[in-house]
Write an enzyme that holds these catalytic residues in place. Structure first.
Site, mmCIF file in Angstrom:
data_model
loop_
_atom_site.group_PDB
_atom_site.id
_atom_site.type_symbol
_atom_site.label_atom_id
_atom_site.label_comp_id
_atom_site.label_asym_id
_atom_site.label_seq_id
_atom_site.Cartn_x
_atom_site.Cartn_y
_atom_site.Cartn_z
ATOM 1 N N ALA A 139 0.835 -1.199 0.000
ATOM 2 C CA ALA A 139 0.000 0.000 0.000
ATOM 3 C C ALA A 139 0.873 1.254 0.000
ATOM 4 O O ALA A 139 1.222 1.783 1.058
ATOM 5 C CB ALA A 139 -0.941 -0.012 1.205
ATOM 6 N N GLU A 142 -1.492 6.771 -3.418
ATOM 7 C CA GLU A 142 -2.636 7.552 -2.971
ATOM 8 C C GLU A 142 -3.213 8.290 -4.165
ATOM 9 O O GLU A 142 -2.550 8.410 -5.204
ATOM 10 C CB GLU A 142 -2.222 8.543 -1.873
ATOM 11 C CG GLU A 142 -1.635 7.864 -0.643
ATOM 12 C CD GLU A 142 -1.176 8.864 0.418
ATOM 13 O OE1 GLU A 142 -1.427 10.081 0.238
ATOM 14 O OE2 GLU A 142 -0.573 8.429 1.414
ATOM 15 N N ASP A 254 12.983 -2.110 -6.833
ATOM 16 C CA ASP A 254 14.188 -2.439 -7.592
ATOM 17 C C ASP A 254 14.212 -3.927 -7.953
ATOM 18 O O ASP A 254 14.742 -4.313 -8.991
ATOM 19 C CB ASP A 254 15.428 -2.095 -6.754
ATOM 20 C CG ASP A 254 16.551 -1.519 -7.592
ATOM 21 O OD1 ASP A 254 16.264 -0.792 -8.558
ATOM 22 O OD2 ASP A 254 17.726 -1.807 -7.283
ATOM 23 N N GLU A 378 3.424 0.418 -10.816
ATOM 24 C CA GLU A 378 4.839 0.325 -10.430
ATOM 25 C C GLU A 378 5.723 1.242 -11.260
ATOM 26 O O GLU A 378 6.844 0.911 -11.611
ATOM 27 C CB GLU A 378 5.328 -1.133 -10.492
ATOM 28 C CG GLU A 378 4.743 -1.977 -9.375
ATOM 29 C CD GLU A 378 5.391 -3.336 -9.256
ATOM 30 O OE1 GLU A 378 6.637 -3.409 -9.335
ATOM 31 O OE2 GLU A 378 4.654 -4.317 -9.071
#
Length: 419
Positions: A139, A142, A254, A378
Site C-alpha cells: 500500500a 494515494e 528495484d 509500479e
C-alpha cells in the site's frame, strides 16, 4: 470460458538457452510450465476474489510461492532470485493473467519484509506467504500521490511509547479487500519530502482500517481504496528504521519492477503464439492469412519486440542477482520496453484476428485488457523515462567531473600521427 491450450516450454522460445540462466532456473521453468498447463484452467474464474484466493492457495500448495521469500523462511534461495521471479511471472502471464497477479502480489506484498523486516516479523509472516496461507498487499499509492511518492499525505503519528496511529487513504491497492496484511507507507516526519516516510506492517483486521471502496478495472483484479482512521499499529511492526520508508519502497521496487516487464513479456509471447496459430489456420484469398506479406511483416515486428523485451528483462534480473546494489536504470529500461512492446504486439494480434480479436472470450481480447495497466502501475512509462534519463545524466556528469580532475595525457606525444 476460454480453455487454454497446453503451451509447454515452447512458449519461451530459446530464452532458457541464454547465458543468463542456470540449471535451477530451467528446472523451475519446466516444473511451473507443466503445472500451469495441467491445473490453471480448472481454477475458478468468474468471481475475482474467489479466483485470486484459489490461485494463491494452489500456487502455495504446489510450492511455487517459495520463490517469493528467502530460504530461511521456507523459500527457494538465500535471497530473492529475480530471474526465478521473472520466469514465474512470464510463464504464468502467458497462461492466466490472474495467476500472474496472484503470484506477483505475494512477492511485492512481502518483499519489503524480506528486505528490511525484523527477524520476528519475517518468521511470523513469510512462511505462511510461501505456503499460500496468507495473502499480501503493498500500500504505497494515494489518489494525489501515485508517481510522486513525496506528496504522500497518509500519516503515522506517535501514540504512546509503543504504537503509532495511522490516518489517511491508500488507493489502487492490489489485493485490497482480500489481503491478510498490508505493507503501508506513511509520513512520519523525520525529514521533508520522501525522506520523512516510514513503512509498517498492518494486519487486515486492525481496528480503524476499512475498505473505503472496491475499484473495478478493465481487466478484473481485486483493487480497493483503504481508509485508515486512528489505526493503532505497534512500533514493532515498523519495517526498517524511522524515515526509511522511501528507501524500503525503492529497494522493493528495484527487485519487482523487472518482473512487471516479465509479465508483459508473457502476455506478448501468448499474443504472438495466438497470432501464429490464427495466421496459419485462417483461410482467405486462396491461401492462409500468414501467406500475406503484411501479415508476415506484423509477425516479424512482434517477434523482434518480444526478443528485445526478453533481453532487457533478463539482463536486469541477472545484474541484480549477481549482487548489484541497485539496478534502477536496468529495471526501468526493462519495464518500459517490455510493457510498451507488449502493447504493440497484442494490438497487432487483435488486428490480425479481425472481428474475433474484439470478441469477449477470445484470448487476444483478454490480453488487450490485461496489458494496459502494466504501462501504469509500479511506475508509469513516462516515469521510467525520467528515471532512465536522470540516471544517464548523473553518470555523464560524474564522468565529466572525473575527467576534469584526472591527469591529462600529453596530446602531442600520444598522437596517432606521431610515430
Amino acid at each position: 470460458m476460454h480453455r487454454a491450450p497446453h503451451l509447454g516450454l515452447d512458449i519461451l522460445g530459446d530464452t532458457l538457452d541464454w547465458p543468463f540462466f542456470e540449471e535451477r532456473h530451467r528446472a523451475f521453468a519446466a516444473e511451473l510450465s507443466g503445472w500451469a498447463d495441467s491445473y490453471l484452467a480448472d481454477l475458478p474464474h468468474d468471481d475475482v476474489d474467489e479466483a485470486c484466493r484459489a490461485r494463491v492457495a494452489a500456487l502455495g500448495a504446489a510450492g511455487f510461492l517459495k520463490a517469493v521469500v528467502p530460504a530461511a523462511y521456507g523459500g527457494l534461495s538465500d535471497k530473492l532470485d529475480v530471474r526465478t521471479l521473472c520466469l514465474a511471472r512470464e510463464i504464468l502471464a502467458a497462461h492466466d493473467g490472474l495467476a500472474d497477479f496472484s503470484f506477483a502480489m505475494q512477492g511485492l506484498g512481502t518483499g519489503s519484509i524480506s528486505i528490511a523486516g525484523s527477524e520476528d516479523m519475517k518468521r511470523r509472516i513469510l512462511p505462511d506467504v510461501a505456503a499460500g496461507k496468507r495473502i499480501a498487499a503493498f500500500a504505497l499509492s494515494e489518489k494525489e500521490a501515485g508517481s510522486d511518492v513525496a506528496a504522500m499525505a497518509t500519516t503515522a503519528t506517535p501514540d504512546g511509547g509503543s504504537h503509532v496511529r495511522i490516518d489517511g487513504e491508500k488507493s489502487w491497492i492490489s489485493n485490497g479487500g482480500i489481503a491478510d496484511h498490508y505493507v503501508v507507507f506513511a509520513r512520519t516526519g523525520e525529514a521533508p519530502g520522501a525522506r520523512g516516510l516510514s513503512a509498517f506492517l498492518v494486519e487486515a483486521d486492525t481496528p480503524g482500517l476499512t475498505i473505503a471502496e472496491r475499484i473495478e478495472v478493465i481487466a478484473p483484479h481485486p483493487l480497493a481504496t483503504l481508509r485508515f482512521e486512528s489505526c493503532r499499529v505497534p512500533l514493532d511492526n515498523r519495517i526498517g528504521g524511522p524515515g526509511d520508508g522511501f528507501k524500503v519502497a525503492m529497494a522493493t521496487l528495484d527487485i519487482f519492477r523487472s518482473t512487471v516487464g516479465a509479465a508483459a513479456l508473457g502476455f506478448a509471447r501468448r499474443a504472438l503464439h495466438e497470432t501464429l496459430a490464427h495466421a496459419n489456420g485462417r483461410k482467405l484469398f486462396g491461401g492462409t492469412l500468414g501467406d500475406l506479406q503484411l501479415s508476415q511483416a506484423a509477425i516479424a515486428d512482434s517477434a523482434a519486440e518480444v526478443d528485445a523485451a526478453a533481453l532487457l528483462v533478463y539482463r536486469a534480473a541477472w545484474t541484480k542477482d549477481r549482487g548489484a546494489a541497485r539496478v534502477t536504470r536496468e529495471a526501468a529500461l526493462a519495464k518500459l520496453i517490455a510493457t510498451e512492446n507488449a502493447q504493440r504486439v497484442i494490438d497487432r494480434a487483435v488486428q490480425i484476428h479481425g472481428g474475433l480479436g474484439v470478441t469477449k472470450g477470445v484470448k487476444v481480447e483478454e490480453l488487450y485488457r490485461e496489458i494496459r495497466a502494466l504501462r501504469i502501475y509500479e511506475g508509469a512509462s513516462e516515469v521510467q523515462k525520467v528515471v532512465i534519463a536522470r540516471d544517464l545524466l548523473k553518470a555523464h556528469a560524474a564522468g565529466a567531473r572525473a575527467d576534469q580532475v584526472a591527469p591529462q595525457p600529453d596530446r602531442i606525444t600520444r598522437s596517432p600521427f606521431n610515430n
